[in-house]
Design a protein around this motif. Structure first.
Motif, mmCIF file in Angstrom:
data_model
loop_
_atom_site.group_PDB
_atom_site.id
_atom_site.type_symbol
_atom_site.label_atom_id
_atom_site.label_comp_id
_atom_site.label_asym_id
_atom_site.label_seq_id
_atom_site.Cartn_x
_atom_site.Cartn_y
_atom_site.Cartn_z
ATOM 1 N N SER A 284 19.420 6.295 9.709
ATOM 2 C CA SER A 284 18.143 6.647 9.081
ATOM 3 C C SER A 284 17.450 5.358 8.647
ATOM 4 C CB SER A 284 18.380 7.565 7.871
ATOM 5 O OG SER A 284 17.158 7.930 7.272
ATOM 6 N N PRO A 285 16.980 4.583 9.619
ATOM 7 C CA PRO A 285 16.432 3.263 9.296
ATOM 8 C C PRO A 285 15.073 3.352 8.609
ATOM 9 C CG PRO A 285 16.119 3.728 11.618
ATOM 10 C CD PRO A 285 16.945 4.853 11.067
ATOM 11 N N LEU A 286 14.723 2.279 7.927
ATOM 12 C CA LEU A 286 13.402 2.147 7.313
ATOM 13 C C LEU A 286 12.466 1.543 8.355
ATOM 14 C CD1 LEU A 286 11.429 2.123 4.917
ATOM 15 C CD2 LEU A 286 12.362 -0.130 4.301
ATOM 16 N N ASP A 287 11.479 2.319 8.798
ATOM 17 C CA ASP A 287 10.520 1.859 9.795
ATOM 18 C C ASP A 287 9.236 1.475 9.078
ATOM 19 O OD1 ASP A 287 8.827 1.371 11.889
ATOM 20 O OD2 ASP A 287 9.363 3.171 13.020
ATOM 21 N N LEU A 288 8.962 0.179 9.005
ATOM 22 C CA LEU A 288 7.786 -0.299 8.290
ATOM 23 C C LEU A 288 6.499 0.002 9.048
ATOM 24 C CD1 LEU A 288 9.168 -3.711 7.001
ATOM 25 C CD2 LEU A 288 8.996 -1.545 5.773
ATOM 26 N N GLY A 289 6.611 0.556 10.240
ATOM 27 C CA GLY A 289 5.428 0.964 10.977
ATOM 28 C C GLY A 289 4.846 2.269 10.477
ATOM 29 N N ASN A 290 5.522 2.941 9.547
ATOM 30 C CA ASN A 290 5.048 4.218 9.029
ATOM 31 C C ASN A 290 4.162 4.075 7.796
ATOM 32 O OD1 ASN A 290 6.469 5.675 11.002
ATOM 33 N ND2 ASN A 290 8.346 5.648 9.776
ATOM 34 N N LEU A 291 3.886 2.836 7.371
ATOM 35 C CA LEU A 291 3.060 2.631 6.190
ATOM 36 C C LEU A 291 1.603 2.975 6.486
ATOM 37 C CD1 LEU A 291 4.484 -0.810 4.964
ATOM 38 C CD2 LEU A 291 5.158 1.487 4.227
ATOM 39 N N THR A 292 0.932 3.541 5.494
ATOM 40 C CA THR A 292 -0.489 3.843 5.634
ATOM 41 C C THR A 292 -1.318 2.568 5.480
ATOM 42 O OG1 THR A 292 -0.838 4.244 3.279
ATOM 43 C CG2 THR A 292 -0.069 6.111 4.621
ATOM 44 N N ASP A 293 -2.617 2.665 5.807
ATOM 45 C CA ASP A 293 -3.490 1.505 5.650
ATOM 46 C C ASP A 293 -3.526 1.036 4.202
ATOM 47 O OD1 ASP A 293 -4.033 1.660 8.332
ATOM 48 O OD2 ASP A 293 -6.030 2.540 8.100
ATOM 49 N N ALA A 294 -3.578 1.966 3.271
ATOM 50 C CA ALA A 294 -3.615 1.602 1.849
ATOM 51 C C ALA A 294 -2.322 0.921 1.423
ATOM 52 C CB ALA A 294 -3.865 2.848 0.995
ATOM 53 N N GLN A 295 -1.198 1.395 1.927
ATOM 54 C CA GLN A 295 0.082 0.775 1.588
ATOM 55 C C GLN A 295 0.198 -0.611 2.195
ATOM 56 O OE1 GLN A 295 2.564 3.915 3.122
ATOM 57 N NE2 GLN A 295 2.877 4.844 1.106
ATOM 58 N N GLN A 296 -0.306 -0.763 3.414
ATOM 59 C CA GLN A 296 -0.325 -2.085 4.034
ATOM 60 C C GLN A 296 -1.135 -3.060 3.198
ATOM 61 O OE1 GLN A 296 -1.846 -1.473 7.988
ATOM 62 N NE2 GLN A 296 0.006 -0.439 8.712
ATOM 63 N N GLU A 297 -2.286 -2.619 2.724
ATOM 64 C CA GLU A 297 -3.132 -3.480 1.910
ATOM 65 C C GLU A 297 -2.451 -3.850 0.605
ATOM 66 O OE1 GLU A 297 -7.682 -3.644 0.077
ATOM 67 O OE2 GLU A 297 -7.014 -1.916 1.252
ATOM 68 N N THR A 298 -1.712 -2.916 0.015
ATOM 69 C CA THR A 298 -1.015 -3.179 -1.247
ATOM 70 C C THR A 298 0.014 -4.284 -1.094
ATOM 71 O OG1 THR A 298 -1.336 -0.915 -2.042
ATOM 72 C CG2 THR A 298 0.467 -2.170 -3.023
ATOM 73 N N ILE A 299 0.841 -4.203 -0.068
ATOM 74 C CA ILE A 299 1.863 -5.231 0.085
ATOM 75 C C ILE A 299 1.269 -6.544 0.605
ATOM 76 C CG2 ILE A 299 3.745 -3.578 0.335
ATOM 77 C CD1 ILE A 299 3.678 -3.998 3.338
ATOM 78 N N PHE A 300 0.182 -6.458 1.377
ATOM 79 C CA PHE A 300 -0.491 -7.665 1.857
ATOM 80 C C PHE A 300 -1.020 -8.480 0.679
ATOM 81 C CE2 PHE A 300 -4.173 -10.036 3.406
ATOM 82 C CZ PHE A 300 -3.694 -10.606 4.576
ATOM 83 N N ASN A 301 -1.471 -7.805 -0.369
ATOM 84 C CA ASN A 301 -2.056 -8.467 -1.530
ATOM 85 C C ASN A 301 -1.036 -8.837 -2.598
ATOM 86 O OD1 ASN A 301 -4.736 -8.413 -0.572
ATOM 87 N ND2 ASN A 301 -4.976 -6.281 -1.238
ATOM 88 N N PHE A 302 0.233 -8.705 -2.286
ATOM 89 C CA PHE A 302 1.291 -9.134 -3.214
ATOM 90 C C PHE A 302 1.506 -10.630 -3.001
ATOM 91 C CE2 PHE A 302 5.923 -9.612 -4.167
ATOM 92 C CZ PHE A 302 5.852 -9.311 -5.516
ATOM 93 N N ASN A 303 0.962 -11.452 -3.899
ATOM 94 C CA ASN A 303 0.883 -12.887 -3.674
ATOM 95 C C ASN A 303 1.437 -13.684 -4.845
ATOM 96 O OD1 ASN A 303 -0.531 -12.610 -1.163
ATOM 97 N ND2 ASN A 303 -2.391 -12.146 -2.331
ATOM 98 N N ASN A 304 1.525 -14.975 -4.635
ATOM 99 C CA ASN A 304 1.896 -15.883 -5.712
ATOM 100 C C ASN A 304 0.798 -15.923 -6.771
ATOM 101 O OD1 ASN A 304 4.468 -16.897 -4.820
ATOM 102 N ND2 ASN A 304 3.403 -18.081 -3.253
ATOM 103 N N ASP A 305 1.180 -16.360 -7.975
ATOM 104 C CA ASP A 305 0.229 -16.449 -9.077
ATOM 105 C C ASP A 305 -0.683 -17.652 -8.895
ATOM 106 O OD1 ASP A 305 1.487 -14.259 -10.227
ATOM 107 O OD2 ASP A 305 2.884 -15.512 -11.369
#
Length: 841
Positions: A284-305
């Motif tokens: 039961s692998p974690l497939d990161l291709g199942n993320l929604t556009d909003a979820q993609q944007e959330t992790i994309f914006n997780f950045n350094n301070d």
């Protein structure tokens, strides 16, 4: 990040044999003239693509294609259009680095050379792609799939080679300037001056410089790169003899992009999207291709301070603590590097039948990968949460209870310090080759390589200003005002060791031509004798490759307080050797069609860093790590003409003693490198490419590759218990399918090109329980010629668009054993525009 340019010799392609110059050393270039079946057809590129007629499966890209990419682009990104190769660039411009894979082998197992000088790190064989030669100076790059040249001077080439070389100085006086501006405030200027022939002896030279600066596309921070190059070339006589002296200096000041781990994603997106690690399994692998556009944007914006204020900088009565401040500040996540080399190459005809070549080099490196740790000013507070876990009682140094680091009059504070892993390398190398042509049909060659790298690894703590910026990007190196000292007056360090990597290698080769030159056979052997001399001036902590216990305390004190630590040692020797045969053939069916086959053995010795995780006396490794060995087989066919360059091959690689190394990040910012042996790997697949130019104004290139690479064994303990169920699992970070191509339309003064690439799913873990999804990217380039400056120069405008359709995708992967080890990802760059103007006169 350490960039250890391994000056393992070898240099540049001989200009006199340019028609066959596809190999890495002067000696290999010279002898390859005897291998290439056809001269002009093999040399005829179709818009920069070649399929050279050698026994090895090989691809060659020329400056014609390199120049169509965005100026300054990393050369390893350019070869991403070759079948079997997957390069994920950290950013759109290449100066932030990236990861390379060829037929399932990572960059540390691929011998990469710049004019024959190995660019793999001499300690861990890593490949730092952002510190390579300016693209305008690269004449060509060639890729050996799964095989090495017979004189490849490397202890790490289990999976093939990538070789690129510098162009020659031009025979006429001239200059060129290129300026580029693009998205993310990208600015780059490159200039080169060619002297032309300036002595009665035919001497000529060039001098070049470039400066690149831009912002990160994600989060705060930026990239700044400077580079300087020079080459002096002296022909000798009329038969191709020459001597050449070249110099290269590169300086990078980079901020890292923040990686996003599975644990970070769980925190950001919730356990409904990223379940607990126990629930993530191969079934039961974690497939990161199942993320929604909003979820993609959330992790994309997780950045350094972007900002930082250190409480310890204010000082005063009581305790000031930096334990929860500035841990993710962008300007301490840095990769400063100063690298340089000097390369000497030569060819001498001692007689009509005997040719000698001598290549030599010197290289220098100073680099680190940034990072901070929090230190307690008193030994009594060493166990407070957030303090560097291996501080111990080293602050007091055996003579006091602590040190006032921030100068506020007490020792109650917890102070954040820059705590990098510095590496300084001085490396010398030389290769001597002799080629004897017994007859036009029979050629013999012998070669000897000597290579010695002095590898100094330290970890001096340095001060930060009140806003968290380092006073010195190299920490406390040099004992200057930024250095932090213990109570005994010695600089605080995480490691202090000296290593020598010494290679002696002998090689021999035979080239034979039979049946009126329709059959060419090649047989050779190289025998590397490799030794590492290891000195650790600090106490060894079991399993810790990057951190040790460096202290001013007496041996008796350390032994009493920390009985598990192993004492410092000097000149510990670890030796590895191998005899590596290779053999191949080319059979010419027609002047355009030939079939080829090759067998080659590869070898990769264990890496320096992980050898420091034990001392071999008190702390023994859990299992004796053996060198990796590969048996590589290729069988294929080619069609070569001025209109078509086509190649297809099937391949098989048997791989044993595969070593997997994982980096475990600790809460204090330090890391732990662990080796694990996963035994055998079986890989097979096919590569195919076709470049065709049916008419002068149009060309088309397409490629496809299939790779099946699976682990044959579980990771087991010395007692036989299964530590990781890797048997039957696909090799991490390796796409099964890659398909792509390029089309170019030329109608003066306009030229337009587009290239596309599909990359299949990749696993982030050895047990295949996390999947990075497939992706497709498209790049565009267009050029308008504005006419000539003089009889030999011109002006043109060029536009490059990277990721034309703004595809979100996962690029670099930081793989681990399983999801529970928190594998991390970096994201591919969004759509990027680059405009350039090029003057040549």
């Amino acid at each position: 990040m350490k960039f250890l340019v391994a000056a393992s010799t070898i240099a540049i392609g001989s200009v006199a044999l340019a028609s066959a110059a596809h190999a890495q050393s002067t000696g290999s270039v010279d002898v390859e003239e005897a291998i290439v079946v056809t001269g002009t057809r093999a040399d005829a590129a179709v818009n920069g693509f070649k399929a050279p007629e050698t026994p090895k499966a090989k691809a060659v890209l020329t400056q014609e294609l390199v120049a169509r990419q965005n100026p300054g682009k990393a050369i390893f990104d350019t070869i991403n259009i070759v079948p079997g190769v997957n390069f994920t660039s950290t950013d759109p411009y290449g100066a932030a680095g990236g990861n390379l894979r060829i037929r399932g082998f990572d960059g540390a197992r691929i011998s990469a050379t710049f004019d024959g000088v190995q660019v793999n790190d001499s300690g861990n064989y890593s490949l730092y792609t952002n510190q390579q030669l300016d693209s305008e100076l690269i004449e060509q790059v060639n890729i050996n799939f799964g095989a090495t040249d017979v004189d490849s001077p490397t202890a790490s080439a289990a999976g093939g080679t990538v070789n690129y070389r510098t162009r020659l100085p031009k025979e006429e006086l001239g200059a060129a300037i290129n300026y580029s501006h693009g998205t993310f405030n990208y600015n780059r200027v490159f200039g080169v001056i060619d002297t032309g022939v300036f002595t009665p002896f035919g001497t000529r030279a060039f001098f070049s410089a470039s400066d690149t600066k831009y912002d990160q596309f994600r989060g705060p921070g930026g990239i700044h790169k400077q580079q300087y190059n020079v080459r002096v070339y002296q022909p000798i006589g009329e038969n191709g003899d020459f001597v050449s002296l070249a110099g290269h200096y590169n300086e990078n000041r980079n901020n890292f992009y923040r990686r996003v781990g599975i644990n970070d994603m769980r925190t950001l997106l919730g356990s409904a999207t990223i379940p607990a690690s126990a629930s993530i399994t191969p079934a039961s692998p974690l497939d990161l291709g199942n993320l929604t556009d909003a979820q993609q944007e959330t992790i994309f914006n997780f950045n350094n301070d972007a900002t930082c204020t250190l409480p310890s900088s204010s000082g005063g009565a009581g305790q000031q603590s930096d334990a929860s401040s500035c841990a993710n500040y962008y300007n301490t996540s840095i990769n400063p590097s100063n690298t340089g080399n000097i390369r000497f190459n030569s060819r001498f005809a001692l007689s009509e039948k005997l040719i000698a070549t001598l290549d030599a080099s010197y290289q220098y490196v100073l680099a680190n990968g940034g990072g901070t740790s929090v230190f307690a000013e008193s030994d009594a507070n060493r166990s407070v949460s957030g303090v560097y876990s291996r501080q111990g009682t080293r602050i007091g140094g055996g003579v006091a209870s602590g040190v006032d680091i921030n100068g506020d009059g007490d020792t109650d504070d917890l102070v954040r310090l820059l705590f990098p892993s510095n590496t300084r390398t001085h490396r010398l190398g030389a290769t001597l080759s002799l080629r004897y042509e017994a007859s036009p049909e029979n050629t013999f060659r012998v070669a000897y390589t000597w290579d010695r790298a002095k590898h100094r690894q330290t970890g001096e703590a340095g001060r930060l200003d009140q806003l968290g910026n380092p006073l010195n990007v190299f920490g406390g190196i040099g004992d200057d005002d930024s250095a932090v000292k213990d109570a005994a007056g010695n600089v605080l360090q995480k490691r202090d060791r000296l290593s020598y990597a010494i290679l002696h290698q002998v090689a021999g080769e035979y080239i034979g031509k039979y049946f009126d030159n329709t059959l060419t056979v090649q047989a050779g052997v190289r025998a590397p004798f490799f030794r590492r001399n290891l000195t650790n001036n600090c106490w060894t902590i079991a399993g810790s490759s990057n951190d040790a216990y460096c202290t001013s305390e007496s041996d008796a004190v350390v032994e009493a307080k920390y009985p598990a630590y192993a004492a410092p040692y000097a000149a510990r020797k670890v030796a590895y050797s191998a005899v590596l045969p290779n053999a191949g053939f080319v059979y010419k069916i027609t002047p355009q069609v030939n079939v080829f086959g090759n067998f080659s053995q590869g070898f990769s010795a264990p890496r320096t860093d992980n050898l420091y995780g034990f001392d071999g006396v008190k702390i023994q490794p859990t299992s004796l790590v053996k060198p990796e060995r590969t048996n590589s087989f290729d069988l294929g066919a080619r069609y070569t003409s001025r209109v078509v360059q086509a190649q297809a091959s099937a391949w098989y690689i048997g791989y044993k003693n595969r070593i997997i190394s994982s980096q475990v990040l600790l809460e204090d910012g330090s890391s732990l490198n662990l080796d694990r042996n996963v035994g055998r790997v079986r890989s097979y697949g096919f590569d195919a490419s076709v470049a065709v130019r049916p008419v002068d104004m149009f060309s088309l290139y397409t490629f496809a590759s299939y790779t099946n690479a699976k682990l044959r064994d579980d990771v087991v303990s010395p007692a036989g218990a299964i530590l990781s169920p890797t048997k039957g699992k696909f090799v991490a970070e390796t796409p099964k399918w890659q398909v792509g191509g390029r089309a170019q339309f030329d109608y003066e003064p306009v030229s337009i090109g587009a290239q596309v690439k599909y990359v299949g799913d990749r696993f982030l873990t050895d047990i295949n329980d996390v999947i990075a999804p497939s992706y497709t990217t498209v790049d565009l380039d267009a050029r308008v010629n504005l006419g000539k400056v003089n009889d030999k120069g011109s002006i043109y405008l060029q536009l490059n668009v990277i990721n034309l359709f703004d595809k979100f995708y996962i690029g670099n992967l930081s793989t681990q054993a399983a999801a529970s080890n928190n594998p991390q990802v970096e994201f591919g760059s969004p759509r990027t525009f680059v405009g350039s103007i090029h003057f040549e006169f």
